[in-house]
Design an enzyme around this catalytic site. Sequence first.
Site, PDB file in Angstrom:
ATOM      1  N   ARG A   1     165.849   0.611  38.021  1.00  0.00           N
ATOM      2  CA  ARG A   1     164.606   1.185  37.505  1.00  0.00           C
ATOM      3  C   ARG A   1     163.592   1.237  38.641  1.00  0.00           C
ATOM      4  O   ARG A   1     163.000   0.225  38.999  1.00  0.00           O
ATOM      5  CB  ARG A   1     164.093   0.275  36.373  1.00  0.00           C
ATOM      6  CG  ARG A   1     162.989   0.854  35.506  1.00  0.00           C
ATOM      7  CD  ARG A   1     162.349  -0.251  34.669  1.00  0.00           C
ATOM      8  NE  ARG A   1     161.376  -0.997  35.438  1.00  0.00           N
ATOM      9  CZ  ARG A   1     160.968  -2.233  35.149  1.00  0.00           C
ATOM     10  NH1 ARG A   1     161.438  -2.879  34.107  1.00  0.00           N
ATOM     11  NH2 ARG A   1     160.078  -2.847  35.915  1.00  0.00           N
TER      12      ARG A   1
ATOM     13  N   HIS B   1     158.303  -0.631  33.899  1.00  0.00           N
ATOM     14  CA  HIS B   1     159.061  -0.576  32.640  1.00  0.00           C
ATOM     15  C   HIS B   1     158.599   0.623  31.801  1.00  0.00           C
ATOM     16  O   HIS B   1     159.405   1.436  31.347  1.00  0.00           O
ATOM     17  CB  HIS B   1     158.880  -1.881  31.855  1.00  0.00           C
ATOM     18  CG  HIS B   1     159.381  -1.819  30.457  1.00  0.00           C
ATOM     19  ND1 HIS B   1     160.724  -1.693  30.160  1.00  0.00           N
ATOM     20  CD2 HIS B   1     158.731  -1.820  29.269  1.00  0.00           C
ATOM     21  CE1 HIS B   1     160.868  -1.638  28.837  1.00  0.00           C
ATOM     22  NE2 HIS B   1     159.669  -1.700  28.287  1.00  0.00           N
TER      23      HIS B   1
ATOM     24  N   TYR C   1     155.492  -8.899  38.731  1.00  0.00           N
ATOM     25  CA  TYR C   1     156.649  -9.802  38.610  1.00  0.00           C
ATOM     26  C   TYR C   1     157.844  -9.425  39.490  1.00  0.00           C
ATOM     27  O   TYR C   1     158.809 -10.146  39.558  1.00  0.00           O
ATOM     28  CB  TYR C   1     157.115  -9.870  37.139  1.00  0.00           C
ATOM     29  CG  TYR C   1     157.428  -8.510  36.526  1.00  0.00           C
ATOM     30  CD1 TYR C   1     158.641  -7.881  36.757  1.00  0.00           C
ATOM     31  CD2 TYR C   1     156.496  -7.849  35.729  1.00  0.00           C
ATOM     32  CE1 TYR C   1     158.915  -6.641  36.210  1.00  0.00           C
ATOM     33  CE2 TYR C   1     156.757  -6.614  35.176  1.00  0.00           C
ATOM     34  CZ  TYR C   1     157.975  -6.011  35.418  1.00  0.00           C
ATOM     35  OH  TYR C   1     158.253  -4.773  34.881  1.00  0.00           O
TER      36      TYR C   1
HETATM   37  C1  LIG Z   1     164.111  -5.687  18.928  1.00  0.00           C
HETATM   38  C2  LIG Z   1     163.090  -5.522  20.016  1.00  0.00           C
HETATM   39  N1  LIG Z   1     162.701  -6.599  20.717  1.00  0.00           N
HETATM   40  C3  LIG Z   1     161.801  -6.470  21.719  1.00  0.00           C
HETATM   41  C4  LIG Z   1     161.277  -5.226  22.026  1.00  0.00           C
HETATM   42  C5  LIG Z   1     160.287  -5.068  23.168  1.00  0.00           C
HETATM   43  N2  LIG Z   1     160.977  -4.424  24.283  1.00  0.00           N
HETATM   44  C6  LIG Z   1     160.864  -3.105  24.505  1.00  0.00           C
HETATM   45  S1  LIG Z   1     161.800  -2.614  25.794  1.00  0.00           S
HETATM   46  C7  LIG Z   1     162.349  -4.171  26.086  1.00  0.00           C
HETATM   47  C8  LIG Z   1     163.292  -4.461  27.221  1.00  0.00           C
HETATM   48  C9  LIG Z   1     164.507  -3.604  27.171  1.00  0.00           C
HETATM   49  O1  LIG Z   1     165.254  -3.833  28.331  1.00  0.00           O
HETATM   50  P1  LIG Z   1     166.617  -3.081  28.546  1.00  0.00           P
HETATM   51  O2  LIG Z   1     167.461  -3.196  27.329  1.00  0.00           O
HETATM   52  O3  LIG Z   1     167.198  -3.582  29.821  1.00  0.00           O
HETATM   53  O4  LIG Z   1     166.188  -1.549  28.666  1.00  0.00           O
HETATM   54  P2  LIG Z   1     165.259  -0.854  29.782  1.00  0.00           P
HETATM   55  O5  LIG Z   1     163.863  -0.934  29.272  1.00  0.00           O
HETATM   56  O6  LIG Z   1     165.439  -1.594  31.047  1.00  0.00           O
HETATM   57  O7  LIG Z   1     165.749   0.535  29.864  1.00  0.00           O
HETATM   58  C10 LIG Z   1     161.807  -5.062  25.179  1.00  0.00           C
HETATM   59  C11 LIG Z   1     162.089  -6.510  25.156  1.00  0.00           C
HETATM   60  C12 LIG Z   1     161.702  -4.127  21.244  1.00  0.00           C
HETATM   61  N3  LIG Z   1     161.271  -2.892  21.481  1.00  0.00           N
HETATM   62  N4  LIG Z   1     162.622  -4.295  20.278  1.00  0.00           N
END
Ligand SMILES: Cc1ncc(C[n+]2csc(CCOP(=O)(O)OP(=O)(O)O)c2C)c(N)n1
Length: 377
Positions: A265, A269, A278
């Site tokens: 990435r 985020h 971070y």
């Molecule tokens: C069930 C749930 N828990 C927490 C969140 C908050 N949240 C949004 S994105 C994210 C991280 C996702 O990381 P990843 O699966 O690696 O996907 P990326 O964002 O890196 O594409 C979190 C914890 C959420 N949207 N849904």
Amino acid sequence: MTDIFSQFNPLEGKRFQVMDEQGAISADPALAALIPPELTDDWIKNAYEKMLFMKMADQKANNLQRTGRMGTYASIRGQEATQTGAALAMTPQDWLVPAFRELGVMWMHGVPMENIYVYWMGNELGSLPPPNINCIPISIAVGSQMLHAVGIGMGMKKKKQTSVAVTFFGDGATSEGDFHEAMNCAGVFKPNTVLICQNNQWAISVPRSYQTKSVTIAQKAQAYAIPGIQVDGNDLLAMYIATKTAMDRARAGEGATLIEAYTYRLGDHTTSDDAKKYRDPAEVELWKPKDPMIRLQKYLAGCLHPGTGQNLWSQAYEDELVARYEKEIDTIVEKSQSVQYNPADIFDYTYAQLTPHLIEQRTEFLTRLEISQAEQV
Ligand SMILES: Cc1ncc(C[n+]2csc(CCOP(=O)(O)OP(=O)(O)O)c2C)c(N)n1
Ligand SMILES: [Mg+2]
């Protein structure tokens, strides 16, 4: 089809790559032999153009958010090859089951960019693609969509269809129970499903090393008795070959496959995040030369067009594309901003009957909106 899944066992530390960071095709004849004939230089050039368009549309979405014309947005910067390689292995009959960082593959699968913008502008109408575009709505709830993809794939298998459900999720999503349930059902029911984990090394501020103690995400497939492969997600060709092979397995009734696209990435985020708080900037610098766009530019710059004898990539060619795409994207922005909607919709479609508390909120919301609209006049 060669069995790349046994050739590239993630437990043996193998990652599938056919084009390196310098844009050179592997010198290993066994690897070069895995490249199917349809991957001509023209095919690669066409894919590069798609990647450039999605990169620019992604940047525009970030700019729209910064100027108050879009809500929070999750960038795909750095992940263009993963999404394009996979999308090119899909046919319109296949179903796409996205998470939220999939602007590229959604657009490639036929969801108009306008819809994607409308969605991130906060309007659910964006989630309704034109008829015959097989894509389910964006899933913000991390991981929930993987089970849907397995269910859709089970349905396809039951109906003896050859279409496939392809789902995307992040490295963080593999810590959700839903991932393990989906993987278990994928092993037991052998659905027409391909599970693609975009391991971009971060889940907001949580690095991949905290997410799981497994050395790779791909190896988790072995516990569920399905093939799993770790692919260089910044290698367009490798992503296409791995996805195509997995799709062919599913179409032949052989069941699901897990693909870990090892990528990065490059941005924050989302637009609500500041990764500098971070993430060590030195890490980002290490990944910049691995940018999937750069390696394709290098490859294409080394290829000559058989007719004209000119390089397939040059700065002038890039500038011409950028100018053309800028105009196209501006038109898309105009269209997405002109979509009419009723602000009360956010209250009106969750419950058959609103609770007293929500009726109160709805009235207050609409009253305030009238006031703020009046102030703007
Ligand atoms: C069930 C749930 N828990 C927490 C969140 C908050 N949240 C949004 S994105 C994210 C991280 C996702 O990381 P990843 O699966 O690696 O996907 P990326 O964002 O890196 O594409 C979190 C914890 C959420 N949207 N849904
Ligand atoms: Mg991630």
